[in-house]
Motif scaffolding. Structure first.
Motif, mmCIF file in Angstrom:
data_model
loop_
_atom_site.group_PDB
_atom_site.id
_atom_site.type_symbol
_atom_site.label_atom_id
_atom_site.label_comp_id
_atom_site.label_asym_id
_atom_site.label_seq_id
_atom_site.Cartn_x
_atom_site.Cartn_y
_atom_site.Cartn_z
ATOM 1 N N VAL A 117 -40.660 -23.382 2.199
ATOM 2 C CA VAL A 117 -39.210 -23.384 2.008
ATOM 3 C C VAL A 117 -38.910 -23.288 0.515
ATOM 4 O O VAL A 117 -39.325 -24.150 -0.264
ATOM 5 C CB VAL A 117 -38.573 -24.671 2.590
ATOM 6 N N THR A 118 -38.220 -22.216 0.124
ATOM 7 C CA THR A 118 -37.843 -22.082 -1.287
ATOM 8 C C THR A 118 -36.380 -22.438 -1.523
ATOM 9 O O THR A 118 -36.013 -22.829 -2.625
ATOM 10 C CB THR A 118 -38.088 -20.649 -1.807
ATOM 11 N N GLU A 119 -35.564 -22.312 -0.464
ATOM 12 C CA GLU A 119 -34.148 -22.631 -0.639
ATOM 13 C C GLU A 119 -33.508 -22.884 0.725
ATOM 14 O O GLU A 119 -33.781 -22.175 1.694
ATOM 15 C CB GLU A 119 -33.433 -21.457 -1.318
ATOM 16 N N ILE A 120 -32.679 -23.906 0.774
ATOM 17 C CA ILE A 120 -31.851 -24.166 1.953
ATOM 18 C C ILE A 120 -30.459 -23.693 1.578
ATOM 19 O O ILE A 120 -29.836 -24.225 0.662
ATOM 20 C CB ILE A 120 -31.892 -25.647 2.358
ATOM 21 N N LEU A 121 -29.992 -22.649 2.258
ATOM 22 C CA LEU A 121 -28.777 -21.951 1.864
ATOM 23 C C LEU A 121 -27.484 -22.588 2.354
ATOM 24 O O LEU A 121 -26.422 -22.322 1.805
ATOM 25 C CB LEU A 121 -28.831 -20.500 2.372
ATOM 26 N N VAL A 122 -27.571 -23.416 3.392
ATOM 27 C CA VAL A 122 -26.377 -23.967 4.027
ATOM 28 C C VAL A 122 -26.393 -25.488 3.928
ATOM 29 O O VAL A 122 -27.375 -26.122 4.322
ATOM 30 C CB VAL A 122 -26.326 -23.528 5.511
ATOM 31 N N PRO A 123 -25.328 -26.091 3.427
ATOM 32 C CA PRO A 123 -25.263 -27.555 3.383
ATOM 33 C C PRO A 123 -25.290 -28.162 4.784
ATOM 34 O O PRO A 123 -24.945 -27.503 5.771
ATOM 35 C CB PRO A 123 -23.920 -27.834 2.701
ATOM 36 N N ASP A 124 -25.688 -29.402 4.862
ATOM 37 C CA ASP A 124 -25.720 -30.120 6.133
ATOM 38 C C ASP A 124 -24.323 -30.185 6.743
ATOM 39 O O ASP A 124 -23.320 -30.287 6.034
ATOM 40 C CB ASP A 124 -26.261 -31.537 5.900
ATOM 41 N N ALA A 125 -24.267 -30.115 8.077
ATOM 42 C CA ALA A 125 -23.018 -30.235 8.844
ATOM 43 C C ALA A 125 -22.025 -29.123 8.520
ATOM 44 O O ALA A 125 -20.824 -29.349 8.461
ATOM 45 C CB ALA A 125 -22.389 -31.607 8.649
ATOM 46 N N THR A 126 -22.554 -27.907 8.341
ATOM 47 C CA THR A 126 -21.718 -26.756 8.009
ATOM 48 C C THR A 126 -21.568 -25.838 9.217
ATOM 49 O O THR A 126 -22.564 -25.489 9.848
ATOM 50 C CB THR A 126 -22.354 -25.952 6.859
ATOM 51 N N PRO A 127 -20.335 -25.425 9.542
ATOM 52 C CA PRO A 127 -20.159 -24.432 10.605
ATOM 53 C C PRO A 127 -20.799 -23.105 10.177
ATOM 54 O O PRO A 127 -20.662 -22.686 9.020
ATOM 55 C CB PRO A 127 -18.642 -24.278 10.723
ATOM 56 N N VAL A 128 -21.515 -22.464 11.108
ATOM 57 C CA VAL A 128 -22.178 -21.193 10.817
ATOM 58 C C VAL A 128 -21.876 -20.186 11.914
ATOM 59 O O VAL A 128 -21.600 -20.551 13.051
ATOM 60 C CB VAL A 128 -23.715 -21.354 10.674
ATOM 61 N N GLU A 129 -21.925 -18.928 11.547
ATOM 62 C CA GLU A 129 -21.770 -17.817 12.477
ATOM 63 C C GLU A 129 -23.141 -17.325 12.898
ATOM 64 O O GLU A 129 -24.131 -17.549 12.193
ATOM 65 C CB GLU A 129 -21.001 -16.666 11.811
ATOM 66 N N TYR A 130 -23.200 -16.624 14.005
ATOM 67 C CA TYR A 130 -24.427 -16.003 14.478
ATOM 68 C C TYR A 130 -24.984 -15.083 13.382
ATOM 69 O O TYR A 130 -24.256 -14.294 12.798
ATOM 70 C CB TYR A 130 -24.124 -15.203 15.744
ATOM 71 N N GLY A 131 -26.261 -15.232 13.078
ATOM 72 C CA GLY A 131 -26.919 -14.367 12.117
ATOM 73 C C GLY A 131 -26.829 -14.807 10.667
ATOM 74 O O GLY A 131 -27.429 -14.183 9.798
ATOM 75 N N ARG A 132 -26.115 -15.885 10.370
ATOM 76 C CA ARG A 132 -25.993 -16.333 8.980
ATOM 77 C C ARG A 132 -27.351 -16.826 8.475
ATOM 78 O O ARG A 132 -28.033 -17.609 9.136
ATOM 79 C CB ARG A 132 -24.983 -17.460 8.866
ATOM 80 N N PRO A 133 -27.764 -16.392 7.290
ATOM 81 C CA PRO A 133 -29.018 -16.898 6.721
ATOM 82 C C PRO A 133 -28.895 -18.394 6.423
ATOM 83 O O PRO A 133 -27.901 -18.850 5.868
ATOM 84 C CB PRO A 133 -29.169 -16.113 5.417
ATOM 85 N N LEU A 134 -29.914 -19.151 6.836
ATOM 86 C CA LEU A 134 -29.896 -20.601 6.683
ATOM 87 C C LEU A 134 -30.909 -21.091 5.663
ATOM 88 O O LEU A 134 -30.611 -21.958 4.850
ATOM 89 C CB LEU A 134 -30.189 -21.273 8.026
ATOM 90 N N ILE A 135 -32.132 -20.549 5.735
ATOM 91 C CA ILE A 135 -33.243 -21.040 4.925
ATOM 92 C C ILE A 135 -34.072 -19.849 4.437
ATOM 93 O O ILE A 135 -34.301 -18.906 5.196
ATOM 94 C CB ILE A 135 -34.129 -22.003 5.747
ATOM 95 N N VAL A 136 -34.512 -19.916 3.184
ATOM 96 C CA VAL A 136 -35.387 -18.880 2.627
ATOM 97 C C VAL A 136 -36.815 -19.422 2.597
ATOM 98 O O VAL A 136 -37.052 -20.547 2.142
ATOM 99 C CB VAL A 136 -34.953 -18.483 1.193
ATOM 100 N N LEU A 137 -37.742 -18.608 3.099
ATOM 101 C CA LEU A 137 -39.173 -18.942 3.083
ATOM 102 C C LEU A 137 -39.922 -17.871 2.315
ATOM 103 O O LEU A 137 -39.540 -16.721 2.291
ATOM 104 C CB LEU A 137 -39.727 -18.991 4.516
ATOM 105 N N ARG A 138 -41.019 -18.282 1.691
ATOM 106 C CA ARG A 138 -41.916 -17.327 1.029
ATOM 107 C C ARG A 138 -43.310 -17.543 1.596
ATOM 108 O O ARG A 138 -43.605 -18.611 2.145
ATOM 109 C CB ARG A 138 -41.910 -17.506 -0.484
ATOM 110 N N PRO A 139 -44.148 -16.533 1.497
ATOM 111 C CA PRO A 139 -45.513 -16.700 2.018
ATOM 112 C C PRO A 139 -46.225 -17.860 1.331
ATOM 113 O O PRO A 139 -46.039 -18.100 0.153
ATOM 114 C CB PRO A 139 -46.194 -15.379 1.679
ATOM 115 N N ASP A 140 -47.031 -18.565 2.098
ATOM 116 C CA ASP A 140 -47.845 -19.653 1.548
ATOM 117 C C ASP A 140 -49.070 -19.029 0.898
ATOM 118 O O ASP A 140 -49.815 -18.297 1.538
ATOM 119 C CB ASP A 140 -48.272 -20.602 2.677
ATOM 120 N N GLU A 141 -49.250 -19.293 -0.363
ATOM 121 C CA GLU A 141 -50.345 -18.630 -1.085
ATOM 122 C C GLU A 141 -51.552 -19.474 -1.247
ATOM 123 O O GLU A 141 -51.781 -20.523 -1.098
ATOM 124 C CB GLU A 141 -49.847 -18.196 -2.461
#
Length: 141
Positions: A117-141
Motif C-alpha cells: 500500500v503506497t497511498e489510501i486515496l479515500v478518507p474513512d467513512a466517505t461516500p464513494v461511487e462505483y469504480g472510484r479508486p480507493l487504494i494505490v498498490l505497488r509491486p512488492d520488491e
C-alpha cells in the motif's frame, strides 16, 4: 394496512435485488406503490465499459483498488478497530483492504493482486461511487 415506511423499505430491497441481478442493460427504473415511488438511475449506461480493474497498471508499475459498488467506504471493520491496511503494509492477492456499506450491508473490498500500500486515496467513512479508486498498490520488491 401497511405503513408507508414499510412499503418504501420493501421497494428499496427489491430495487437492490434488481441491481445485483445484473440489470446492466437498464439505465433507470421507477417502482411505484400508491403515492410512494422510488427512482433509480445506473451510473453506467448500456454498452459503457466498467471502470478499470485493479490489474490496470500505471506507468510506475502501481495499480489501484477500485470501489466495487456505490456506498460508504470504511478503513476498519467497525468504529475504533484497527484498519484493514495502512500505508506501507504488504497486501496479498484476495486480502480484504476495506469495506463498503451499502443499504446496511457490509461488503468486503479486496485486492486482486499482491503489493504494498503506497497511498489510501479515500478518507474513512466517505461516500464513494462505483469504480472510484480507493487504494494505490505497488509491486512488492
Amino acid at each position: 394496512m401497511t405503513e408507508p415506511h414499510e412499503v418504501f423499505a420493501e421497494l428499496c430491497r427489491q430495487a437492490a435485488r434488481l441491481s445485483r441481478a445484473g440489470a446492466a442493460s437498464l439505465s433507470g427504473l421507477r417502482v411505484s406503490y400508491g403515492d410512494i415511488s422510488l427512482d433509480l438511475t445506473w451510473t453506467a449506461q448500456p454498452g459503457e465499459p466498467p471502470p478499470p480493474g485493479d490489474a490496470e497498471e500505471a506507468e510506475d508499475g502501481s495499480w489501484r483498488v477500485h470501489a466495487p459498488m456505490v456506498g460508504t467506504f470504511y478503513h476498519a471493520p467497525q468504529p475504533g478497530a484497527e484498519p484493514f491496511v495502512r500505508e506501507g503494509d504488504a497486501v496479498a492477492a484476495g486480502q480484504q483492504v476495506g469495506v463498503i456499506e451499502a443499504m446496511k450491508l457490509m461488503n468486503a473490498v479486496t485486492a486482486e493482486r499482491a503489493g504494498v500500500v503506497t497511498e489510501i486515496l479515500v478518507p474513512d467513512a466517505t461516500p464513494v461511487e462505483y469504480g472510484r479508486p480507493l487504494i494505490v498498490l505497488r509491486p512488492d520488491e
